[in-house]
Design an enzyme around this catalytic site. Structure first.
Site, PDB file in Angstrom:
ATOM      1  CB  CYS A 197      -1.387  -4.864  -6.025  1.00 55.65           C
ATOM      2  SG  CYS A 197      -2.990  -5.438  -5.414  1.00 55.65           S
TER       3      CYS A 197
ATOM      4  CG  HIS B  60       0.934  -9.280  -4.851  1.00 60.53           C
ATOM      5  ND1 HIS B  60       1.538  -8.071  -4.600  1.00 60.53           N
ATOM      6  CD2 HIS B  60      -0.381  -9.107  -4.605  1.00 60.53           C
ATOM      7  CE1 HIS B  60       0.632  -7.195  -4.210  1.00 60.53           C
ATOM      8  NE2 HIS B  60      -0.553  -7.797  -4.214  1.00 60.53           N
TER       9      HIS B  60
END
Length: 496
Positions: free
Chosen positions: A336, A433
């Site tokens: 991310c 994630h």
């Protein structure tokens, strides 16, 4: 017509942060779910950069774990106010799953403005539930914040929910913390707390009988029990970033994985599955320390403030360490915000995560990133492109990254290419994630880095389930569960 009795509910307060409230709520959710009750977790306000994706938006990951413990899907009503720190003096507001602006430290009394939404979410959650377990935040003894409190006794009184107070004996001073909380509370607040419990006790519990007597005499609250230390808690995701280095892993693993600790680290439970791998040595590196030269893999974790963390990384000299690591043939993974840092440039022209600006990235991936107001929040099915291993993951991020290296996407998410990879295959970036929680995917990816198959560790998801079951049994043995249920059933019919 007779008024219907409110749904039974109990609030679990703590004498401070990190006393074990989140895990106690999770354990109680599993315990009552296994008794056949429709139990729901609820936290009025959370402050954390560890967030979970739901179909309607994001909530704290602790509430997602509690929903899992209750054997139900997570929902935004389980955590209607999520404050995501962006600096020491401000946070992003996520209200009922969606970004709703920013809150500076000077405006923290504004939190009381969100009480209508909190009560709205609580009311919806109660509909169809047999029991709601509510988690407080921090400590109710923070009298400086009481006037507009929605996280602790302000909520309890508005919703008519009785509370129990948990103290952590492992950190010391538990008698003073419980008695002191009683002493500083106003009479009406004090009356909402009906009992207390001691958490994380080590040794012979009979040695604390006199301590229980002291607390009961000073507060008038009865004890619900003393909960011994629960070592399997290490198998469950930690909510607090301060826990990251605790139980990080074992030394001497065949593959050393190094993680620089960035100030705005987010969704750090991405790293939890690596702690269970027998051949992985997981090392967290703090300020003032160089990244170890013998690392096989460096992971740049998620970040709530990418540009600020990128500047911190450079200030520590870790950019030099990472580039040297790559020149030696080492692997790098960016998750991310960490993915964004690996590119050529990161732009935040609207100041979405801090002051407007841009900065060059590490240049290890040929991509560019621009943050935009539209926030991606979704759960997706994932396939590892190189091995075909599949799993589940989620995305929570602003903006998008594009460039030539996205043509070598390491994953397929929802059937579409996702992420980027360098031509030599040693640098990987992804917005996903939770990809390492998939046992098959994690094994394939780590084996690819190590150049051989690594000895398999215990199944991560199975381990989480086993730990939740064990936690429920642990609480059932050491807490007076029937007294706890009586407190939940004593819920008032309206605001105090």
């Amino acid at each position: 017509m007779a008024q219907l009795r409110p749904t039974p509910a109990l609030m679990v307060l703590g004498t401070g942060s990190n006393v074990g409230k989140s895990l106690i709520v999770a354990g109680l959710c599993r315990l009552f779910a296994d008794r056949g009750l429709k139990v729901r977790p609820f936290k009025p306000q959370n402050m954390s950069n560890n967030a979970a994706a739901t179909p309607l938006g994001e909530i704290g990951r602790a509430q997602a774990l509690q929903a899992r413990a209750a054997r139900i899907a997570p929902h935004v009503d389980m955590n209607p106010v999520l404050l995501k720190p962006e600096s020491d003096t401000g946070s992003q507001i996520v209200l009922q799953g969606r970004v709703a602006g920013r809150l500076s430290s000077g405006d923290f009394t504004r939190r009381g403005d969100f009480l209508p939404q909190v009560l709205e979410s609580f009311g919806r959650l109660c509909d169809g539930a047999d029991l709601v377990i509510v988690e407080g935040a921090g400590s109710p003894a923070e009298t400086n914040l009481r006037a507009r409190d929605i996280a602790n006794l302000g909520f309890a009184r508005a919703a008519g929910v009785a509370a129990m107070l948990v103290g952590d004996i492992d950190r010391g001073g538990v008698i003073a913390s419980l008695v002191g909380t009683h002493a500083v509370l106003g009479e009406a607040d004090r009356a909402m707390i009906r009992a207390f419990a001691i958490n994380r006790f080590r040794g012979d519990v009979t040695l604390f009988h006199a301590g229980i007597t002291t607390i009961e005499a000073a507060t008038g609250w009865p004890s619900l029990g003393v909960v011994p230390w629960f070592p399997q808690a290490a198998r469950l995701p930690a909510e607090d970033g301060l826990d990251l280095q605790r139980d990080a892993g074992k030394t001497g693993g065949a593959l050393k994985v190094v993680v620089p600790m960035l100030p705005g680290i987010a969704n750090f439970d991405d790293l939890d599955p690596l702690k269970q791998e027998p051949e992985v040595d997981l090392v967290f590196v703090g300020p003032g320390q160089p990244l170890p030269g013998d690392a096989g893999l460096v992971i740049l974790p998620g970040s709530k403030t990418t540009l600020r963390d990128l500047a911190h990384l450079r200030a520590e000299g870790w950019d030099i360490d990472i580039l040297a690591h790559h020149r030696r043939g080492g692997h790098v993974l960016g998750l991310c915000g960490g993915y964004q840092m690996l590119g050529r440039v990161v732009r935040d022209p609207r100041g979405l995560e801090g002051p407007p600006g841009e900065a060059p990235g590490l240049g290890l991936l040929d991509i560019e990133t621009e943050l935009s107001p539209e926030k991606t929040v979704r759960e997706v099915a994932v396939v590892h492109a190189a091995s075909g291993a599949a799993g589940q993951a989620y995305e929570i991020h602003l903006g998008a990254s594009c460039g030539p290296d996205t043509s070598r996407a390491p994953f397929r998410a929802g059937g579409e290419p996702e992420g980027a990879q360098s031509p030599d295959g040693h640098v990987t970036g992804t917005y996903l994630h939770g990809v390492l929680a998939s046992d098959a995917l994690r094994a394939a990816w780590l084996g690819q880095i190590a150049g051989r198959s690594l000895a398999a560790g215990p199944g991560f998801e199975a381990g989480v389930e086993a730990a939740l079951d064990a936690l429920a049994s642990h609480l059932e043995r050491h807490l007076d569960i029937e007294a706890l249920l009586d407190l939940a059933r004593s819920r008032d019919s309206g605001p105090a």
